[in-house]
Design a protein around this motif. Structure first.
Motif, PDB file in Angstrom:
ATOM      1  N   GLU A 139     -40.153 -27.788   5.744  1.00  0.00           N
ATOM      2  CA  GLU A 139     -40.274 -27.120   7.032  1.00  0.00           C
ATOM      3  C   GLU A 139     -39.794 -25.677   6.976  1.00  0.00           C
ATOM      4  OE1 GLU A 139     -41.769 -28.143   9.571  1.00  0.00           O
ATOM      5  OE2 GLU A 139     -42.126 -30.183   8.859  1.00  0.00           O
ATOM      6  N   SER A 153     -36.054 -22.969  16.140  1.00  0.00           N
ATOM      7  CA  SER A 153     -36.636 -23.507  17.368  1.00  0.00           C
ATOM      8  C   SER A 153     -37.636 -24.624  17.063  1.00  0.00           C
ATOM      9  CB  SER A 153     -37.314 -22.401  18.158  1.00  0.00           C
ATOM     10  OG  SER A 153     -38.248 -21.756  17.335  1.00  0.00           O
ATOM     11  N   LYS A 154     -37.983 -24.768  15.785  1.00  0.00           N
ATOM     12  CA  LYS A 154     -38.882 -25.858  15.409  1.00  0.00           C
ATOM     13  C   LYS A 154     -38.073 -27.139  15.297  1.00  0.00           C
ATOM     14  CE  LYS A 154     -41.761 -25.603  11.748  1.00  0.00           C
ATOM     15  NZ  LYS A 154     -42.168 -24.971  10.487  1.00  0.00           N
ATOM     16  N   GLU A 155     -38.418 -28.080  16.113  1.00  0.00           N
ATOM     17  CA  GLU A 155     -37.644 -29.317  16.147  1.00  0.00           C
ATOM     18  C   GLU A 155     -37.605 -29.989  14.771  1.00  0.00           C
ATOM     19  OE1 GLU A 155     -35.783 -30.447  18.529  1.00  0.00           O
ATOM     20  OE2 GLU A 155     -35.227 -32.197  17.336  1.00  0.00           O
ATOM     21  N   LYS A 156     -38.776 -30.002  14.128  1.00  0.00           N
ATOM     22  CA  LYS A 156     -38.843 -30.658  12.819  1.00  0.00           C
ATOM     23  C   LYS A 156     -37.938 -29.977  11.803  1.00  0.00           C
ATOM     24  CE  LYS A 156     -43.220 -32.939  11.979  1.00  0.00           C
ATOM     25  NZ  LYS A 156     -44.580 -32.678  11.474  1.00  0.00           N
ATOM     26  N   ALA A 157     -37.873 -28.653  11.897  1.00  0.00           N
ATOM     27  CA  ALA A 157     -37.069 -27.915  10.924  1.00  0.00           C
ATOM     28  C   ALA A 157     -35.597 -28.254  11.072  1.00  0.00           C
ATOM     29  CB  ALA A 157     -37.290 -26.417  11.102  1.00  0.00           C
ATOM     30  N   HIS A 170     -52.656 -18.656   8.254  1.00  0.00           N
ATOM     31  CA  HIS A 170     -51.873 -18.461   9.464  1.00  0.00           C
ATOM     32  C   HIS A 170     -52.325 -17.189  10.182  1.00  0.00           C
ATOM     33  CE1 HIS A 170     -48.397 -19.107  12.024  1.00  0.00           C
ATOM     34  NE2 HIS A 170     -48.133 -17.808  11.927  1.00  0.00           N
ATOM     35  N   ASP A 195     -53.980 -26.932  11.536  1.00  0.00           N
ATOM     36  CA  ASP A 195     -52.795 -26.975  10.684  1.00  0.00           C
ATOM     37  C   ASP A 195     -53.081 -26.187   9.414  1.00  0.00           C
ATOM     38  OD1 ASP A 195     -50.625 -27.491   9.210  1.00  0.00           O
ATOM     39  OD2 ASP A 195     -50.807 -29.681   9.230  1.00  0.00           O
ATOM     40  N   GLY A 226     -33.545 -25.807  18.318  1.00  0.00           N
ATOM     41  CA  GLY A 226     -34.672 -26.219  19.141  1.00  0.00           C
ATOM     42  C   GLY A 226     -34.966 -25.157  20.190  1.00  0.00           C
ATOM     43  N   ASN A 227     -35.920 -25.468  21.069  1.00  0.00           N
ATOM     44  CA  ASN A 227     -36.263 -24.513  22.112  1.00  0.00           C
ATOM     45  C   ASN A 227     -35.261 -24.580  23.243  1.00  0.00           C
ATOM     46  OD1 ASN A 227     -38.598 -23.196  21.170  1.00  0.00           O
ATOM     47  ND2 ASN A 227     -39.711 -25.129  21.438  1.00  0.00           N
ATOM     48  N   ASP A 268     -41.533 -11.433  10.993  1.00  0.00           N
ATOM     49  CA  ASP A 268     -40.507 -12.257  11.630  1.00  0.00           C
ATOM     50  C   ASP A 268     -39.405 -11.389  12.236  1.00  0.00           C
ATOM     51  OD1 ASP A 268     -39.764 -15.515  11.167  1.00  0.00           O
ATOM     52  OD2 ASP A 268     -38.208 -14.197  11.973  1.00  0.00           O
ATOM     53  N   TRP A 287     -36.308 -21.363  10.998  1.00  0.00           N
ATOM     54  CA  TRP A 287     -37.019 -21.329  12.280  1.00  0.00           C
ATOM     55  C   TRP A 287     -36.412 -22.396  13.162  1.00  0.00           C
ATOM     56  CZ3 TRP A 287     -41.361 -20.993   8.400  1.00  0.00           C
ATOM     57  CH2 TRP A 287     -41.696 -19.644   8.170  1.00  0.00           C
TER      58      TRP A 287
END
Lengths: 679, 101, 531
Positions: A260, A161-165, A371, A382, C474-475, A112, A159
């Motif tokens: 998440e 950028s992960k919307e769910k996170a 992964h 997944d 988000g992105n 990462d 993370w």
């Protein structure tokens, strides 16, 4: 035994144990390259200090150091450190597990780019969590309590950028906030009633709680009196705080979403330590709760345990199963607090921390390896879905072994730590129900069912992941999919945790609670091992073993196939009892709707009123402008015009002709005479 | 003895005649004569009323005054008329309206 | 010439200097403004550290206990039977004002640093800016009602032009709305000030006086005068003192702003340029609260305590209502403006409790919100100067693009939503504790008010976290493609402005006694007024 360290030295060690992670947090943000090393070093220092503290304090003494901080009116708040049995065992537990997770994370987060941030946040969490357990007053505890929530927020959304996170960390923080509001109100009541928030003053030996009493519906303390329902309210307020942190119904939905975050985080924060903080709080302030609150606790804890266990039965995501399992186990601990068997609660908290952390870390290995596989072959699947796994015991033998061990501990099979702690809780409930009698027997019934459900769902995972066939090659029709055990950075921590799943560490006789030193350390009244101590473990475990066999047949051998997917209880369980939908539809929509209504109100009514006022003023001014132009100025102009008109008319008389003048004179004279004659 | 009313009647007739002349004549001299008539009517009145003041004879005193003043006024008026004539070559008062407003 | 006068008139002198300087020096004005505010901050810091605490220096209603007092006769006018019209140039500082003076100096410096975005008519801008600076410090220092009122009104003038000339699209509307709203309140206040003048006499000279400190002592009211508490005079069937209190309260409540007098605030904030927003939120709102404490509560304590329930209710409504509306906003600046309404509600609630905890909490909230709102508006300014857009929905994933900036945003947001360790938490917690304990201590506020207000903290978390998630995480996705090039991470100047604010909120969160120590004796003295 000789005291190795003076109290002052112990105090310095405690300070060191919390400052080391804090320094690491700051230094990690500056020296990004060595963040991982800093993290391990700092938590190592904390662990060693905790170990020394444990040896110096456990069963020997209680130390309290406080410094003056704020004094306002009646409120005097100190900052300080309270070291008693509960603090040191928590310190030891947290620093030990955190150390293992740090080591594990080195490998887990190796690829990462923002690794330094991860370690910084992790250090911040350790700082906050260690501070929570040694804080000497409720105010400080609250402060670090929220800080723990904040670091959890950072780590769930690591993370980002992960919307769910990011949705999940927002949800987690806000749900915790709901509980915190309760906690804060509790603080206010305590401060009003006792003028102090100091834990040792409130709950220590000669404590203020015991000097307060309820009489004639009035709650009397040495400083103040309140109607007695405030005692209940206070209890509920603190319980609300604990409920949010420990993910108890109805504030539990954040925890599954919190998965998440990185798996190592889930194992440390959302399984072993932070979520246990709620239970820890309940233990710290246990004497405060009255009968109503305690019974509610039992109800909520039991309901949560049962509900979460049913949900865990059908989840497809391995981490979700473990998350619901955590909620369920926390429910067990809350029940134990509710039946006032605090020793069992603490004991289960400790053993659960080990085996649940292990479950997560082992699941993390599986996820991590899958992964890698996904990235190596550029596949799309997944990596957390149970249906993509299977037969992994051949490729990950150590992981499979320790996972199995942890699963056994979770089910409470003999020789494991879970056998001791979970059965302690079960026994307490049986005794409690026995004491109360009647309808209360529903509690032991449900807790037994929950216990069997636990066995079922965890072995479902075990068999689906590690037994049978590896399903991924079939699903993706690729044959050369191979995974292997990770490096020892990840292997060592799980093996160490695996060892701690055995009951021997917690009791020299792994069948007897009497020899469980943690349990004995907190037991309040000595009670003999009665009839339930033999019966309950026996009947729970016999059925558990049968269930394990059933699951083996169903998920590993595929001899039995459940065909329940369309039944209502399967759907209920799969959809997590629809709580998320309920909250989304009812609470969120209502709050947002209210917000928009208020906004409309502000825009149209309040501001509209202001605009109406301005419009009114403008209209008034227009009217007065018109009046001014036409009435007032009209009067002036009219007077002038009148005079002019009269002048023009009179000018006609002035003909300049002499005789006309005479005629006018005559007429005037005559009219004057006429006037005189008439009047 | 002639009663007072008779005097008053005559004086009124004289006054009216004078007034008529003043208003209707187109000759300034005739207007002046009309004015004289009106003055004489008033003098007649004063003399007639003086009968009631036997001690001081104030009426007659006034009559004499007026006669003197009228003579002076006529003189002035005639001068004005002459000047008017010089200016507009007419003694018709309607011909000159310089007093017009 | 005392140090307070220097502090007040230094900016004015430099403002005149800027007017005199030639146009070609256009770009040096901002450095000059920064230099002046920095000097001011140094003086204010010196004052803060030399401020003596203890019961002998409480101030409030004892003129002798104020520090750095300056007193000059200013206007002496013989008015027939009435004696001498006495207006003094009277300055002084006590525990309530010292913190706010320091805060003002700091916020002015930050605002000066934010003034880089101003591009047009620099001479006028900085001259007005420094005039405003003078007026603000003057308000906090003056102890004479007449002087106070002059400085108070003097603040309006530069603000009107600063919003109306350098503002956004609807700047004229906002400027006029702001101006009229505030003026509406203060005009009536002038009546009350006149009434007070007619009632209060100087115990030494026997003249009527505008002295604010003398007005706090019931003994100084002449017998039978309109605001004398012994006389119980009535106007339209209401007690004259109650009317006086309500008028003064409304005048300042508009400034605070308290529901329902708050609607000028979002408009003014949205239209004002960033530095002016910073000043508005950072200082102007505090002037309102300071006025409520010093004048409304200080001079009419009897009415204030009898109306406490209503004050507390207004506070609670402001908290919940402001937070609810903030939840519905999509313009970042509007959101922060409404959050100010919510946060200032805690001030009113704490104050209404009339407990030591509550008032300390309220004062702490003033100071804490002062630099937190400055920080928040600065943050909006950072985005706005880059792309001239503030709509939350037009940004996504800024954390990638501007990582350091996001760090500051997180500090500001979490500090604002009351995370422990930051100053706002201490402030809000103590306001609530004060409000809660009020029923037991003095029976003024019911307990439910504190409990409902605590929900405001929860709502605060809602809108701040939503914004954080929506804009920064988000992105990366922006409304326009070329924004990506424009949205650079923060510059050195912005670092200089944001770092001290972030540090301060942390320092005061961990060491709140820095504020409380200066306050303690003044608050105790203040509470004696209500006994």
């Amino acid at each position: 035994m000789v005291q190795l360290f003076t109290p002052y030295q112990l105090f310095c060690l405690a300070l060191l144990a919390i400052t080391a992670p804090f320094l690491s947090f700051i230094l990690s943000l500056i020296f990004k390259k060595i963040a991982g090393a800093l993290g391990i070093l700092s938590i190592g220092i904390s662990f060693i200090s905790s170990l020394i503290l444990f040896l110096g304090i456990w069963k020997k003494q209680t130390l309290h150091f406080a410094f003056h901080w704020i004094e306002l009116g009646n409120v005097k708040i100190d900052v300080g450190i309270l070291l008693n049995d509960l603090s040191v065992i928590m310190l030891l537990l947290i620093s030990f597990i955190a150390l293992l997770v740090h080591i594990y994370s080195v490998e887990y987060m190796r690829k990462d780019g923002l690794k330094y941030r991860y370690f910084a946040y992790l250090s911040l969490f350790c700082f906050a969590m260690l501070s929570v357990v040694i804080a000497d007053n409720l105010f400080l505890l609250y402060a670090f309590w929220e800080l723990v929530g904040f670091s959890s927020y950072l780590l769930i959304g690591f993370w980002f950028s992960k919307e769910k996170a990011v949705q999940a960390n927002k949800k987690a923080f806000i749900m915790n906030r709901i509980g915190d509001v309760g906690f804060l109100i509790g603080l206010m009541v305590m401060l009003t009633q006792f003028h102090t928030l100091d834990l040792s003053a409130l709950f220590g030996s000669e404590n203020l709680i015991s000097s307060s009493f309820v009489k004639n519906g009035i709650w009397v303390t040495p400083f103040n009196t309140l109607p007695s329902y405030w005692l209940t309210i206070t209890g509920f307020c603190f319980f609300a705080g604990a409920m949010a942190k420990s993910a108890q119904f109805p504030l539990h939905t954040w925890l599954p979403d919190a998965m998440e975050g990185p798996t190592a985080v889930s194992s440390l924060i959302h399984a072993a330590t932070m979520v246990a903080a709620g239970v820890f709080l309940l233990l710290r302030i246990a004497p405060l709760f009255n009968e109503v609150v305690l019974t509610t606790m039992v109800c909520i804890g039991l309901f949560t345990a049962f509900m979460a266990a049913t949900i865990a039965l059908t989840q497809k995501d391995i981490k979700k199963v473990l998350a619901f399992s955590t909620i369920s186990q926390l429910g067990f601990m809350v029940v134990a607090v509710g039946v006032q068997d605090q020793a069992a609660a603490i004991f289960h908290l400790v053993t659960h921390a080990f085996f649940k952390c292990l479950l997560f870390l082992a699941a993390g290995i599986v996820i991590h390896e899958l992964h890698h596989l996904k990235e190596k072959h550029q596949l799309d699947f997944d990596e957390q879905d149970l249906n993509n796994m299977g037969g992994l015991r051949k490729q990950l033998p150590i992981t499979a072994l320790v996972f199995l061990l942890a699963a056994m501990a979770l089910s409470g099979l003999p020789f494991t730590s879970g056998y001791l702690s979970k059965d302690a809780i079960l026994v307490s409930i049986f005794e409690w129900a026995d004491l109360k009698g009647g309808v209360y027997w529903i509690f032991p019934l449900f807790i037994s069912i929950t216990s069997w459900l636990t066995t079922f769902y965890i072995f479902r995972v075990v068999f689906k992941v590690f037994f049978g066939e590896f399903r991924l090659p079939q699903l993706l029709s690729k044959s050369d999919l191979k995974i292997h055990e990770p490096s020892s950075w990840m292997r060592v921590p799980v093996v160490v945790l695996g060892v701690f799943c055995f009951g021997f560490f917690f009791a020299y006789n792994p069948f007897s609670l009497d020899s469980a030193w943690i349990y004995q350390g907190f037991i309040q009244q000595v009670h003999s091992e009665g009839f339930y101590h033999i019966l309950v473990p026996l009947y729970i475990n016999v059925l558990s073993l049968a269930l394990i066999f059933l699951t083996y047949q169903a998920y590993a051998n595929k001899k039995i196939i459940f065909n329940l997917e369309h039944t209502w209880f399967y759907q209920l369980s799969l959809n997590q009892w629809y709580f998320n939908d309920f909250y989304d539809v009812f609470l969120m929509k209502i709050v947002l709707f209210k917000a928009s209504v208020f906004n409309w109100f502000d825009h149209n009514i309040i501001d509209g009123f202001i605009h109406f006022l301005t419009d009114l003023v403008i209209w008034l001014s227009k009217i007065s402008d018109w009046l001014d132009k036409h009435a007032i100025d009209g009067l002036v102009n009219g007077a002038a015009a009148l005079v002019k008109r009269i002048g023009i008319w009179l000018r006609g008389m002035q003909s300049g002709k002499l005789q006309h003048y005479f005629i006018w004179m005559l007429l005037l004279f005559l009219s004057f005479m006429l006037f005189k004659i008439i009047v | 003895m002639i009663p007072l009313q008779h005097f008053l009647f005559i004086s009124a007739i004289l006054f009216c005649l004078g007034l008529f002349a003043v208003i209707t004549r187109k000759n300034a001299i005739q207007i002046l004569m009309g004015i004289e008539l009106m003055i004489n009517a008033s003098i007649l009145n004063l003399v007639a009323f003086s009968r009631f003041d036997k001690v001081d004879n104030t009426g007659q005193m006034f009559a004499l005054f007026i006669i003197v003043l009228a003579a002076a006024a006529v003189a002035v008026a005639l001068v004005i008329i002459m000047n008017l004539y010089k200016r507009v070559k007419s003694i018709d008062p309607n011909q000159s309206d310089t007093l017009r407003g | 010439m005392g140090i307070l006068s220097v502090l007040i008139f230094l900016p004015l002198v430099f403002g005149i200097l800027i007017l005199v300087l030639p146009k070609t020096w256009n770009y040096s004005y901002k450095y000059l403004a920064v230099a002046v505010s920095a000097i001011q901050l140094i003086i204010a810091t010196w004052l803060y550290f030399h401020f003596k605490t203890g019961s002998g220096y409480a101030g409030v209603n004892e003129l002798a206990q104020y520090q750095w007092v300056e007193k000059f006769s200013w206007i002496r006018l013989e008015v027939g039977d009435f004696g001498l019209l006495q207006v003094d140039y009277l300055l002084g500082v006590d525990g309530f004002s010292i913190g706010l003076i320091w805060l003002s100096a700091l916020v002015m410096l930050i605002a000066a640093l934010a003034s880089w975005e101003i591009k047009a008519n620099l001479k006028g801008y900085f001259a007005l800016f420094l005039l405003l600076d003078t007026a603000i410090i003057g308000v906090f220092c003056s102890l004479d009602l007449f002087l106070f009122y002059i400085f108070y009104e003097l603040m309006l003038l530069p603000l009107y032009f600063l919003i109306g000339m350098w503002g956004g699209v609807r700047r004229e509307y906002a400027a006029i709305k702001f101006f009229l709203y505030t003026l509406f309140g203060s005009i009536f206040m002038l009546l009350v000030i006149a009434g007070l003048y007619l009632s209060v006499t100087d115990p030494q000279t026997g003249n009527h006086t505008f002295n604010l400190v003398y007005a706090m002592n019931p003994a100084n009211y002449s017998v039978g005068s309109i605001f004398s508490s012994a006389a119980h005079l009535q106007i339209f069937g209401f007690s004259a003192r109650a009317i006086g209190f309500i008028i003064v309260f409304i005048a300042f409540a508009i400034k605070v702003p308290v529901f329902p007098f708050h609607t000028w605030l979002p408009d003014a904030h949205v239209e004002a340029p960033t530095p002016i927003s910073i000043i508005l939120a950072g200082i102007l709102l505090k002037v309102g609260a300071y006025g409520i404490i010093r004048i409304a509560y200080g001079i009419f304590p009897d009415v204030a305590s009898s109306l406490s329930w209503w004050m507390g209710l207004l506070g609670v409504i402001s908290i919940i209502y402001g937070a609810m509306i903030a939840l519905a906003q999509t313009d970042l600046k509007r959101l922060i403006a409404y959050s100010s309404v919510s946060h200032m509600g805690f001030v009113l609630l704490g104050l209404a409790s009339l407990t030591s905890e509550g008032i300390n909490g309220a004062m702490m909230q003033l100071i804490s919100h002062g630099f937190l709102s400055a920080m928040l508006f600065f943050i909006v300014g950072v985005i706005y100067t880059r792309v001239h857009d503030r709509d939350i929905y037009n940004f996504r994933g800024l954390a990638y693009q501007m990582p350091h900036f996001t760090g500051f945003v997180m500090i500001a947001f979490f500090a604002s939503l009351g995370l422990p360790g930051f100053s706002a938490f201490i402030a809000e917690a103590f306001s609530l504790i004060g409000a809660f304990s009020s029923q037991s201590l003095n029976g003024l506020l019911p307990r439910w008010m504190a409990m409902v207000a605590a929900v405001g903290i929860l709502l605060g978390a809602g809108y701040f976290l939503w914004t954080l998630q929506r804009m920064f995480f988000g992105n990366l996705r922006l409304k326009l493609e070329d924004w990506k090039a424009q949205l650079n991470d923060i510059s050195t100047r912005e670092w200089i402005a944001l770092t001290p604010l972030a540090l301060l909120t942390l320092i005061l969160g961990i060491m709140p006694f820095l504020v409380f120590d200066a306050l303690a004796s003044s608050v105790n003295q203040f509470l004696m007024l209500f006994k």
